[in-house]
Design a protein around this motif. Structure first.
Motif, PDB file in Angstrom:
ATOM      1  N   LEU A 207       0.838  -1.195   0.000  1.00 15.47           N
ATOM      2  CA  LEU A 207       0.000   0.000   0.000  1.00 15.47           C
ATOM      3  C   LEU A 207       0.877   1.250   0.000  1.00 15.47           C
ATOM      4  N   ASN A 208       0.415   2.272  -0.661  1.00 19.26           N
ATOM      5  CA  ASN A 208       1.102   3.566  -0.705  1.00 19.26           C
ATOM      6  C   ASN A 208       2.494   3.483  -1.330  1.00 19.26           C
ATOM      7  N   PHE A 209       2.702   2.473  -2.186  1.00 19.83           N
ATOM      8  CA  PHE A 209       3.973   2.372  -2.910  1.00 19.83           C
ATOM      9  C   PHE A 209       3.741   2.941  -4.303  1.00 19.83           C
ATOM     10  N   ASN A 210       4.257   4.133  -4.530  1.00 17.32           N
ATOM     11  CA  ASN A 210       3.876   4.892  -5.721  1.00 17.32           C
ATOM     12  C   ASN A 210       4.897   4.862  -6.847  1.00 17.32           C
ATOM     13  N   CYS A 211       5.915   4.030  -6.736  1.00 19.05           N
ATOM     14  CA  CYS A 211       6.907   3.962  -7.816  1.00 19.05           C
ATOM     15  C   CYS A 211       6.270   3.351  -9.068  1.00 19.05           C
TER      16      CYS A 211
END
Length: 329
Positions: A207-211
């Motif tokens: 979650l919240n890994f925006n790469c």
């Protein structure tokens, strides 16, 4: 009379890497003229059925020996009650791949109890013990036995990469195995936005890994796995091996990386390849990652094939033919 090896592995089909290793071992043994019978686990059944089958296996091959020309080879497994008693009835060889005590998190509660009660019975009673690393040998060897170090070997090589290489990096792992260092791998992804990362195995996007330079392929096998690996340019090995209680390894996935001509970055000492120029050992502390060194390493291999730097002794044909000779003598 043809000699026969009974290979007891207790491995199910979903253990893809281990299954491939066993197939490669068995093929090389058969190429030497040895007959091989592989005994796998009963897959898709409950624990009680599987454990009863394991008892049946030990009774069959230890209480009722097939012939004087048959030899038993057991891949490391958690012992069950009476296995220690059965194992005293004949000589056999035993393969040690890991420190199970350090990997207890992967075992069920019942398996943990069995391990605590009977953890070393099969190892203690073995006539010959084959370790995959020197570190495991130094930790477990017994002076009354024949102890050998046989790292996992290289299968047949794939084609050399078309040069220059691109910017695709593969990481094969499992998020349930903490020593894989999935958390550290994500630091690589963040720090190297100029590369494209491909994840194979039981790993889901956090979650919240925006790469945006990462693709999750899930578990692959057969043609899908081959096609993806053939398109890769570099590879990331295990990054937190210390979490398994060890500093030296002989990972199957690294042998696969080498077969696909992929320069490797990893966080541990590899028994075969740490001295090789295509294998870069890095710090396992995310705060100490030398990103510039890693990037330079990849660029260094942009126009070179690692297949030009391999030692023939690391290939299965050489290593496994010697192993089976030792098993059968």
């Amino acid at each position: 009379m043809v000699k026969k090896v009974i290979y007891i592995s207790f491995i199910c089909k979903h253990h893809i890497g281990v299954r491939k290793k066993i197939e490669e071992q068995v093929n090389e043994w058969r190429n030497t003229g040895i007959e091989v019978l592989v005994v796998n686990d009963l897959c898709g059944y409950g624990a009680i059925i599987k454990y009863l089958y394991r008892y049946y296996t030990f009774i069959k091959f230890f209480l009722f020996r097939c012939s004087s020309d048959s030899f038993v080879y057991i891949r490391q497994t958690v012992s069950l009650p009476l296995f220690g008693v059965f194992s005293r009835l004949r000589k056999y060889s035993y393969e040690v791949n890991a420190d199970i005590s350090k990997e207890a998190s992967t075992l069920s509660i019942f398996q943990k109890i069995l391990f605590l009660l009977f953890k070393d019975s099969l190892l203690k009673n073995a006539d010959k013990v084959f370790f995959v690393t020197e570190e495991l040998k130094s930790r477990y060897q017994n002076s009354s036995k024949f102890n050998y170090v046989f790292p996992n070997c290289l299968k047949k090589l794939g084609s050399k990469k078309k040069l220059p290489r691109g910017r695709d990096i593969v990481f094969v792992g499992n998020e349930n195995q903490k020593w894989q260092g999935v958390d550290i791998f994500y630091e690589f992804v963040k720090a190297l936005p100029m590369f494209n990362f491909h994840v194979v195995g039981n790993i889901s996007r956090p979650l919240n890994f925006n790469c945006h330079n990462i693709v999750f392929h899930g578990i692959l096998d057969g043609t899908d796995y081959f096609n993806l690996m053939s398109e890769m340019d570099f590879a990331i090995g295990t990054l937190a091996f210390y979490r398994s209680g060890l500093s030296e390894g002989s990972a199957l996935k690294v042998r696969d990386y080498v077969a696909f001509d992929l320069p490797i970055v990893a966080g541990y000492f590899d028994t075969d390849f740490s001295a090789s120029p295509f294998y870069l050992t890095v710090s396992t502390n995310p705060l100490d990652l030398d990103i510039e060194k890693i990037q330079d390493f990849f660029l260094q291999w942009e126009r070179k094939s690692i297949h030009d730097y391999l030692d023939k002794a690391n290939f299965c044909k050489n290593r496994e033919s010697l192993r089976v000779q030792l098993i059968c003598c």
